[in-house]
Design a protein around this motif. Structure first.
Motif, PDB file in Angstrom:
ATOM      1  N   MET A  98       0.829  -1.211   0.000  1.00 53.61           N
ATOM      2  CA  MET A  98       0.000   0.000   0.000  1.00 53.61           C
ATOM      3  C   MET A  98       0.862   1.259   0.000  1.00 53.61           C
ATOM      4  SD  MET A  98      -3.144  -0.788  -0.282  1.00 53.61           S
ATOM      5  CE  MET A  98      -3.989   0.693   0.217  1.00 53.61           C
ATOM      6  N   TRP A  99       1.953   1.243   0.754  1.00 49.60           N
ATOM      7  CA  TRP A  99       2.815   2.406   0.784  1.00 49.60           C
ATOM      8  C   TRP A  99       3.464   2.626  -0.585  1.00 49.60           C
ATOM      9  CZ3 TRP A  99       8.139   3.314   0.341  1.00 49.60           C
ATOM     10  CH2 TRP A  99       8.522   4.618   0.667  1.00 49.60           C
ATOM     11  N   LEU A 100       3.968   1.535  -1.178  1.00 47.45           N
ATOM     12  CA  LEU A 100       4.622   1.670  -2.485  1.00 47.45           C
ATOM     13  C   LEU A 100       3.655   2.118  -3.580  1.00 47.45           C
ATOM     14  CD1 LEU A 100       6.956  -1.449  -2.423  1.00 47.45           C
ATOM     15  CD2 LEU A 100       7.661   0.959  -2.378  1.00 47.45           C
ATOM     16  N   LEU A 101       2.439   1.594  -3.567  1.00 48.82           N
ATOM     17  CA  LEU A 101       1.504   1.882  -4.653  1.00 48.82           C
ATOM     18  C   LEU A 101       0.684   3.156  -4.453  1.00 48.82           C
ATOM     19  CD1 LEU A 101       0.144  -1.703  -5.446  1.00 48.82           C
ATOM     20  CD2 LEU A 101       1.939  -0.422  -6.640  1.00 48.82           C
ATOM     21  N   PHE A 102       0.347   3.473  -3.210  1.00 53.05           N
ATOM     22  CA  PHE A 102      -0.590   4.583  -2.995  1.00 53.05           C
ATOM     23  C   PHE A 102      -0.102   5.633  -2.008  1.00 53.05           C
ATOM     24  CE2 PHE A 102      -3.160   0.795  -3.992  1.00 53.05           C
ATOM     25  CZ  PHE A 102      -3.711   1.217  -5.187  1.00 53.05           C
ATOM     26  N   TRP A 103       0.245   5.192  -0.816  1.00 55.56           N
ATOM     27  CA  TRP A 103       0.464   6.127   0.271  1.00 55.56           C
ATOM     28  C   TRP A 103       1.712   6.989   0.094  1.00 55.56           C
ATOM     29  CZ3 TRP A 103      -0.568   1.867   4.414  1.00 55.56           C
ATOM     30  CH2 TRP A 103      -1.935   1.584   4.422  1.00 55.56           C
ATOM     31  N   ARG A 104       2.726   6.488  -0.550  1.00 53.55           N
ATOM     32  CA  ARG A 104       3.943   7.274  -0.758  1.00 53.55           C
ATOM     33  C   ARG A 104       3.628   8.528  -1.572  1.00 53.55           C
ATOM     34  NH1 ARG A 104       8.879   4.717  -3.991  1.00 53.55           N
ATOM     35  NH2 ARG A 104       7.073   4.216  -5.261  1.00 53.55           N
ATOM     36  N   ALA A 105       2.801   8.352  -2.610  1.00 53.22           N
ATOM     37  CA  ALA A 105       2.436   9.491  -3.463  1.00 53.22           C
ATOM     38  C   ALA A 105       1.569  10.503  -2.706  1.00 53.22           C
ATOM     39  CB  ALA A 105       1.695   8.996  -4.704  1.00 53.22           C
ATOM     40  N   GLU A 106       0.835  10.024  -1.705  1.00 49.62           N
ATOM     41  CA  GLU A 106      -0.036  10.911  -0.929  1.00 49.62           C
ATOM     42  C   GLU A 106       0.679  11.491   0.289  1.00 49.62           C
ATOM     43  OE1 GLU A 106      -3.715   8.940  -0.048  1.00 49.62           O
ATOM     44  OE2 GLU A 106      -3.873   8.142  -2.075  1.00 49.62           O
ATOM     45  N   SER A 107       1.953  11.181   0.443  1.00 52.80           N
ATOM     46  CA  SER A 107       2.788  11.689   1.545  1.00 52.80           C
ATOM     47  C   SER A 107       2.220  11.339   2.919  1.00 52.80           C
ATOM     48  CB  SER A 107       2.979  13.201   1.416  1.00 52.80           C
ATOM     49  OG  SER A 107       3.611  13.508   0.207  1.00 52.80           O
ATOM     50  N   PHE A 108       1.781  10.085   3.073  1.00 51.46           N
ATOM     51  CA  PHE A 108       1.312   9.636   4.384  1.00 51.46           C
ATOM     52  C   PHE A 108       2.499   9.585   5.338  1.00 51.46           C
ATOM     53  CE2 PHE A 108      -2.896   7.156   4.031  1.00 51.46           C
ATOM     54  CZ  PHE A 108      -3.438   8.146   3.234  1.00 51.46           C
ATOM     55  N   GLY A 109       2.264   9.978   6.572  1.00 47.71           N
ATOM     56  CA  GLY A 109       3.305   9.913   7.588  1.00 47.71           C
ATOM     57  C   GLY A 109       3.520   8.473   8.058  1.00 47.71           C
ATOM     58  N   LEU A 110       4.660   8.223   8.655  1.00 52.96           N
ATOM     59  CA  LEU A 110       5.006   6.882   9.132  1.00 52.96           C
ATOM     60  C   LEU A 110       3.998   6.376  10.159  1.00 52.96           C
ATOM     61  CD1 LEU A 110       6.964   4.503   9.150  1.00 52.96           C
ATOM     62  CD2 LEU A 110       8.271   5.704  10.918  1.00 52.96           C
ATOM     63  N   THR A 111       3.576   7.221  11.070  1.00 51.75           N
ATOM     64  CA  THR A 111       2.610   6.815  12.090  1.00 51.75           C
ATOM     65  C   THR A 111       1.294   6.391  11.451  1.00 51.75           C
ATOM     66  OG1 THR A 111       3.602   8.355  13.639  1.00 51.75           O
ATOM     67  CG2 THR A 111       1.408   7.542  14.173  1.00 51.75           C
ATOM     68  N   ASN A 112       0.834   7.145  10.485  1.00 45.89           N
ATOM     69  CA  ASN A 112      -0.407   6.836   9.785  1.00 45.89           C
ATOM     70  C   ASN A 112      -0.303   5.485   9.071  1.00 45.89           C
ATOM     71  OD1 ASN A 112      -2.907   6.994   8.589  1.00 45.89           O
ATOM     72  ND2 ASN A 112      -2.516   8.924   7.528  1.00 45.89           N
ATOM     73  N   VAL A 113       0.807   5.249   8.404  1.00 51.71           N
ATOM     74  CA  VAL A 113       1.024   3.994   7.687  1.00 51.71           C
ATOM     75  C   VAL A 113       1.050   2.827   8.671  1.00 51.71           C
ATOM     76  CG1 VAL A 113       2.697   2.686   6.324  1.00 51.71           C
ATOM     77  CG2 VAL A 113       2.199   5.057   5.731  1.00 51.71           C
ATOM     78  N   LEU A 114       1.788   2.978   9.770  1.00 48.95           N
ATOM     79  CA  LEU A 114       1.896   1.902  10.756  1.00 48.95           C
ATOM     80  C   LEU A 114       0.555   1.583  11.404  1.00 48.95           C
ATOM     81  CD1 LEU A 114       5.305   2.735  12.489  1.00 48.95           C
ATOM     82  CD2 LEU A 114       4.803   0.893  10.876  1.00 48.95           C
ATOM     83  N   VAL A 115      -0.199   2.594  11.764  1.00 47.84           N
ATOM     84  CA  VAL A 115      -1.514   2.367  12.388  1.00 47.84           C
ATOM     85  C   VAL A 115      -2.433   1.626  11.431  1.00 47.84           C
ATOM     86  CG1 VAL A 115      -3.611   3.530  13.213  1.00 47.84           C
ATOM     87  CG2 VAL A 115      -1.364   4.275  14.028  1.00 47.84           C
ATOM     88  N   ARG A 116      -2.479   2.063  10.186  1.00 50.86           N
ATOM     89  CA  ARG A 116      -3.341   1.383   9.208  1.00 50.86           C
ATOM     90  C   ARG A 116      -2.903  -0.071   8.991  1.00 50.86           C
ATOM     91  NH1 ARG A 116      -5.809   5.192   4.867  1.00 50.86           N
ATOM     92  NH2 ARG A 116      -6.006   7.120   6.045  1.00 50.86           N
ATOM     93  N   ALA A 117      -1.599  -0.310   8.892  1.00 50.86           N
ATOM     94  CA  ALA A 117      -1.097  -1.671   8.678  1.00 50.86           C
ATOM     95  C   ALA A 117      -1.396  -2.558   9.890  1.00 50.86           C
ATOM     96  CB  ALA A 117       0.397  -1.646   8.381  1.00 50.86           C
ATOM     97  N   VAL A 118      -1.201  -2.041  11.087  1.00 54.53           N
ATOM     98  CA  VAL A 118      -1.450  -2.831  12.302  1.00 54.53           C
ATOM     99  C   VAL A 118      -2.933  -3.157  12.446  1.00 54.53           C
ATOM    100  CG1 VAL A 118      -1.425  -2.735  14.835  1.00 54.53           C
ATOM    101  CG2 VAL A 118       0.612  -2.098  13.537  1.00 54.53           C
TER     102      VAL A 118
END
Length: 135
Positions: free
Chosen positions: A84-104
């Motif tokens: 998800m980070w590679l395909l979508f979230w990186r382009a949307e500049s999601f923060g690390l905390t946001n990415v980790l919470v969603r993944a967990v």
């Protein structure tokens, strides 16, 4: 200190033990197939890879709920989060905390859901406890 010949002999013995465990798990998978359980349920690809690598992992239908939920949840969270980070979230500049919470959260939901499914399927099949692996 063992000699090189002893080390080679120990390596061969370890390979035999690994092969014996893998063969045992594949035999259990075959028994489950005869009972009507699909291969991807009795031995998902990641389990087959683990057995081939020599890891002593029980088939999912023989694992306790907590082990299934944690193992599957962590594995899914890592893979799904990276994709998800590679395909979508990186382009949307999601923060690390946001990415980790969603993944967990997603990994937890997925892991618990599959753990419920595997324990339900195991109880439906009335599977006996799996004896400890030969050492």
């Amino acid at each position: 200190m063992p000699s090189q010949e002893n080390a080679i002999a120990l390596g061969i013995q370890e390979a035999r033990l690994t092969d014996a465990y893998r063969e045992r798990m594949l035999a259990i998978t075959e028994e489950l197939r005869v009972q009507g359980v699909r291969t991807y349920t009795s031995a998902p690809p990641m389990y087959r890879l683990a057995w081939r690598a020599g890891l002593r992992v029980r088939p999912p239908l023989y694992q306790p709920f907590a082990a299934l939920a944690v193992g599957i949840g962590i594995g899914f969270a890592v893979v799904w989060g990276l994709v998800m980070w590679l395909l979508f979230w990186r382009a949307e500049s999601f923060g690390l905390t946001n990415v980790l919470v969603r993944a967990v959260v997603t990994g937890t939901v997925y892991g618990v859901s599959l753990a419920f499914y595997y324990r339900w399927k195991a109880s439906k099949l009335r599977l006996p406890p799996l004896d400890p692996a030969p050492t």
